[in-house]
Scaffold this active site. Structure first.
Site, PDB file in Angstrom:
ATOM      1  N   TYR A 157      26.505  40.230  46.330  1.00 41.83           N
ATOM      2  CA  TYR A 157      27.417  40.549  45.230  1.00 41.83           C
ATOM      3  C   TYR A 157      27.875  41.999  45.299  1.00 41.83           C
ATOM      4  O   TYR A 157      29.073  42.292  45.176  1.00 41.83           O
ATOM      5  CB  TYR A 157      26.710  40.276  43.903  1.00 41.83           C
ATOM      6  CG  TYR A 157      27.602  40.367  42.690  1.00 41.83           C
ATOM      7  CD1 TYR A 157      28.462  39.326  42.349  1.00 41.83           C
ATOM      8  CD2 TYR A 157      27.580  41.488  41.862  1.00 41.83           C
ATOM      9  CE1 TYR A 157      29.282  39.398  41.237  1.00 41.83           C
ATOM     10  CE2 TYR A 157      28.395  41.568  40.740  1.00 41.83           C
ATOM     11  CZ  TYR A 157      29.242  40.528  40.424  1.00 41.83           C
ATOM     12  OH  TYR A 157      30.049  40.615  39.325  1.00 41.83           O
ATOM     13  N   LYS A 161      31.717  43.359  45.913  1.00 42.76           N
ATOM     14  CA  LYS A 161      32.437  44.198  44.958  1.00 42.76           C
ATOM     15  C   LYS A 161      32.808  45.546  45.582  1.00 42.76           C
ATOM     16  O   LYS A 161      33.879  46.100  45.294  1.00 42.76           O
ATOM     17  CB  LYS A 161      31.596  44.403  43.703  1.00 42.76           C
ATOM     18  CG  LYS A 161      31.453  43.151  42.836  1.00 42.76           C
ATOM     19  CD  LYS A 161      32.800  42.589  42.401  1.00 42.76           C
ATOM     20  CE  LYS A 161      32.647  41.543  41.298  1.00 42.76           C
ATOM     21  NZ  LYS A 161      33.956  40.932  40.942  1.00 42.76           N
TER      22      LYS A 161
END
Length: 256
Positions: A157, A161
């Site tokens: 994740y 990002k």
């Protein structure tokens, strides 16, 4: 407010949660909106109905943003319907499983990065020709404060990002000459389905509101807080802002 009158927005992952709040806010400010969804057609239809009730045009378009073919079909459909796209919010995202790098399935890594970063690249690339023809263009990337905290157990994740933000800052410089602003909005913990799952995984609690007392300003961040930040960034008041990242986390908490 009607400062987005005449503009057309595509918001990915906007049937529910943060994406839905953003789509509704843009419609309230005068934009017509294309609602992208991957699997929940019912939620997307409800969001479309809510936008139409505001007097704006809206359609729902199914596409998995990690698929180039889906993205091409989606962008073509939106332009066929509305004539152009001059406002894009890359919001679609999925969570990772919270495993350490040593225990991460490579397929999960690819899936998370493809959804957040590669998908945003595909959709941005596809809307640019239309956006360049308009008086103003805006691309907003919905990132996360996780990209600065780098907590253990979240590599897919946070990597996704961070890549999304790199895309934004690069694109901001490339498209400045074409009147296109590119900015990043980075929420902390938000009261959404994903946020509630995260809280349950970390604390065992089914009630995210139990964190209100220990959160900035006495409450957990709401989807509307993110939507209001987006509506500012695409407004005339933010005409001179590009290549910026706004952390929407109340100044910081235990969850970002």
């Amino acid at each position: 407010m009607t400062n987005l009158e005449g503009r057309v927005a595509l918001v990915t992952g906007s049937g529910r949660g943060i994406g839905r709040a953003i789509a509704l806010a843009l419609a309230q400010d005068g934009a017509d909106v294309a609602i992208n969804y991957r699997s929940d057609a019912e939620a997307a239809a409800e969001t479309v109905s809510a936008i139409q009730a505001l007097g704006r045009r809206a359609i729902a378009v199914q596409a998995s943003v990690d698929s180039i073919e889906d993205d091409e079909r989606m962008v073509d459909q939106v332009i066929d319907e509305f004539g152009y796209i001059d406002l894009l919010v890359n919001n679609a995202g999925i969570a990772s499983r919270g495993r350490y790098v040593a225990d991460t399935d490579p397929a999960e890594l690819l899936r998370v990065i493809s959804t957040h970063a590669l998908g945003a690249h595909h959709v941005s690339r596809l809307v640019l020709p239309s956006m360049r023809s308009r008086p103003r263009g805006d691309i907003i990337m919905i990132s996360s404060v996780a990209s600065t905290g780098f907590a253990p157990g979240g590599a897919p994740y946070t990597m996704a990002k961070a890549a999304l933000e790199a895309l934004a800052f690069t694109l901001a410089k490339e498209e400045q000459k074409n009147g296109i602003r590119v900015n990043v909005v980075a929420p902390g913990l938000v009261d959404t389905e994903m946020g509630r799952r995260l809280v349950k995984a970390l604390t065992g609690s089914d009630d995210i509101r139990e964190l209100d007392a220990s959160s900035p300003f006495g409450r957990v961040c709401r989807p509307d807080d993110i939507a209001n930040t987006v509506r500012f960034l695409v407004s005339p008041q933010a005409e001179y802002l590009s290549g910026q990242k706004l952390n929407v986390n109340g100044g910081g908490s235990a969850f970002g």
